[in-house]
Design an enzyme around this catalytic site. Sequence first.
Site: not given
Ligand code: BGC
Length: 916
Positions: A713
């Site tokens: 993530d």
């Molecule tokens: C989130 C993800 C997301 C990623 C990109 C993170 O803060 O947990 O689910 O895909 O950001 O935006």
Amino acid sequence: MFEHKFKIDGFTDYVRKAAADGAVLLKNNNNTLPIKKNEEIALFGRCQIDYYRSGTGSGGSVNVPYTVNALEGIKNNKDIRYNRYLADLYKDFVQNNPFDNGGGEWAAEPWFQKEMPLTDELVSKSFITSDKAIIIIGRTAGEEQDNDFIKGSYCLTDIEEDMIDKVSKVYNKVTVVLNVSNIIDMSWQDKVSAILYSWQGGIEGGNALADIISGRVTPSGKLIDTIASNIDDYPSNKNFGDSISNKYQEDIYLGYRYFETFNRDAVLYHFGFGLSYTEFIVKEISSTLLNVEKDPILSTTFSVQNIGSQYSGKEVVQLYYSAPQGKLGKPVKELGAFAKTKELRPGEIQQLTLELPIKQIASYDDTGVTGNPFCYILEEGDYKFYIGNSINNLKKLESLSDYSLNEDIVVEQLNEACCPQISFDRIKPKINPNGSYSVTYEAVPTRKGDLKKRILDWCPKDIIITGDRGIKLTDVKNGTNTLDEFIAQLSKKDLETIVRGEGMSSPKVTSGTAGAFGGVGDSLLKLGIPLGCVADGPSGIRRDSGEIAVQIPIGTLLASSWDVSLVKELYTFVGKELVLNEIDSLLGPGINIHRHPLNGRNFEYFSEDPYLTGEMAKAVTLGLKDGGSTGTVKHFACNDQEHNRAVVDSVVSERALREIHLKPFEMVVKEGDASSIMTAYNPINGIWTASNYDLNTTILRKEWGYKGIVMTDWWAKMNDPVVGGVATPKQTASMVKAQNDIYMLVNNFGAEVNSFKDDISEALNSGRLSIGELQQCGKNICNFLINSKAIDRPIILGSKVVECKSEIDNSENQLDIGQELLIESKTDFKLKLIVDKPGEYDLVTYMKYDANPSAQSACTLFLNSKYITNIQLNGTFGNSVKEKNIKVRLDRGSYTMDLKFTKPGLEIHSISFILN
Ligand code: BGC
């Protein structure tokens, strides 16, 4: 200013259909719904205008071409008459009390909007012309902000309660429509005659709602979660929300598994329940065990008849099983299969067959109590099967005797993996003399195995580095060379670079998207490794540069349709839109389990049930593939609360992990052709998921046979895969060791120069990490790219250059913009620039954002109305940073520079155009 590429024939009609099919009718006394043609409705609640099409955060931030709110939907529907006077009052109220987005910054939006207070006079006045009332109540939630058990979040505000009281005093037919991201407290439910969870339906939500209330569409959604009377009835409640350690003491007894076994009385609305405007009768025709000798499969054929006389409709038939308690302990009932009928006309009958492979109902022994540790076991005893239309309305299959075993059967031998390091107590049922169950606790076993040895034993072998032999990645695709021969050409530095993704809003890929990976360095591009592009997700394409896309309904709504083919078809449209926008993977589906009703991201996820979640996940990944792209299944795993999400440890038994929390991931890997997975922010049993070897390798790759990529993530942390300890975002070597392939993200243009200062090089030099481990990640990444559309896109060496035409050629004015433009701005502004020296300019910004690193902010730069780039920054705790952005080719002449802040927060100090 943008080229809009959201138009795909039939897409928005399909969004409307899906949004209607996921609405769940919980109560409908005295035929409150549908509204008849001669009836007028009085619409209460500001969310008729401020309709929530989604939750907030990365899963909700789609720039949409339009949103049909509830009032517009009702206006568009010629079958419904509504009280215009009241609607106008709400319009005025909303105009004078505009939507509060909390300032627009990351995770700042409040959960609810201030409601218009009602007077008894107003309600009575509306009753002069209106026959029935509809009250719309809205709630949002999202990333980094859980719901809370307070008024305005899980509970109604005083004004909302007062609205229900006043309206139901005057009207005897009152429907409450819940435009919510999540189930909410329902202690008020006796006061009204109808309740519809319409969830958040994307851009067509208002039209879909009107379809349901007018009776054009008969509701067919079913609950994906159990609604209990009190929040403390949920077994995870006592541990949810802790800042440091979230113990999964409920173990496998989550949602209906808990309530069915221990506390049916606490349930207000059962899992799988939902009303229709018509009625159905389900009749078992025959049930049998197929393939008895080898891998038996229960097969049941039944008919579903619409026995109503007025409305067509669809029914969901659910098959549950009951396994013997045995030594392991089991929930009283578990969902095994389901199917939705087609639209049945009054009187029409459809015959359907459900199949349940018996090995699917085995349980995992993480203690060794059955004598078969770390195995999926079918324990001896009688297995019973039931069908019906909710867990509360089931009939035992009649044409099949129980499936009985007189000895335990080992279905699958696995490895001890991801075990807790410290024991804690988990629920285990105790049978009472009257046959009921009470909650007792047993100690969860802790890790015994030698993880260090496992990592060493399974370490991928080094491939001898050959240097560039002229093999391009397309040669591997064409079968001329092997992937090993190709990867052997990558130098140590190339291998370090390839495991770093760049972004957000990388100027190297589609504007405003979440990240770029693969060819993030010139030498990688030279070898023919293209740039892959990923974008949020899951309910539409998020582009922080402002470009629009279709927003589809939230995951919870889609799962409530219980319609796998509907969801697959919907995501086929999304897949096509991704292809149009050169995006290789949507960051979704989100498939964490609804473990607690207050989790802020439940809206992105599907259900409290792993099987339903897994079926939906498969529909999404397969649909996206049919559309030509892919999905990145997230968040692997146990990211079940937003509060302190990058820190709080999910302390969970191996059994609960495998049977509940990992199950949907297992299903989507084995049956959903998943090729990209995102690990989570949190640790599981002390080891952060991005560096969790057992999660990413032992279970995912070795046991499930996964061949795709794993990415972290965004700005995730890692710690040591064996001993755990302190986690930081720089321990990328631990990520590689765990065989999580890509670190998302370092800043733009930062991968090749290791701007993030991660520890890979040091780990290689000290022998902590092997070349083989890095090469394995490189192979996974290249393999993904070979199978994506990225491989067919032209590779541009050096930075992409945006061409921009001046307004007036040969301007006499002189301004060498190869200098800093001091700006100091947090808000939109325009500036006139004069370019004297034509050429290629590097754009560099100097900026800061006073927030923590997971907060996101962005602005978009235009020159002469042409989109040039997105300038993105995460919280820097207020420290100023300089970042390289795109190259622009400018003529001599004048330009109007427009800076638009799409996600406020960031503060630009200066922008420099540096002549190359
Ligand atoms: C989130 C993800 C997301 C990623 C990109 C993170 O803060 O947990 O689910 O895909 O950001 O935006």
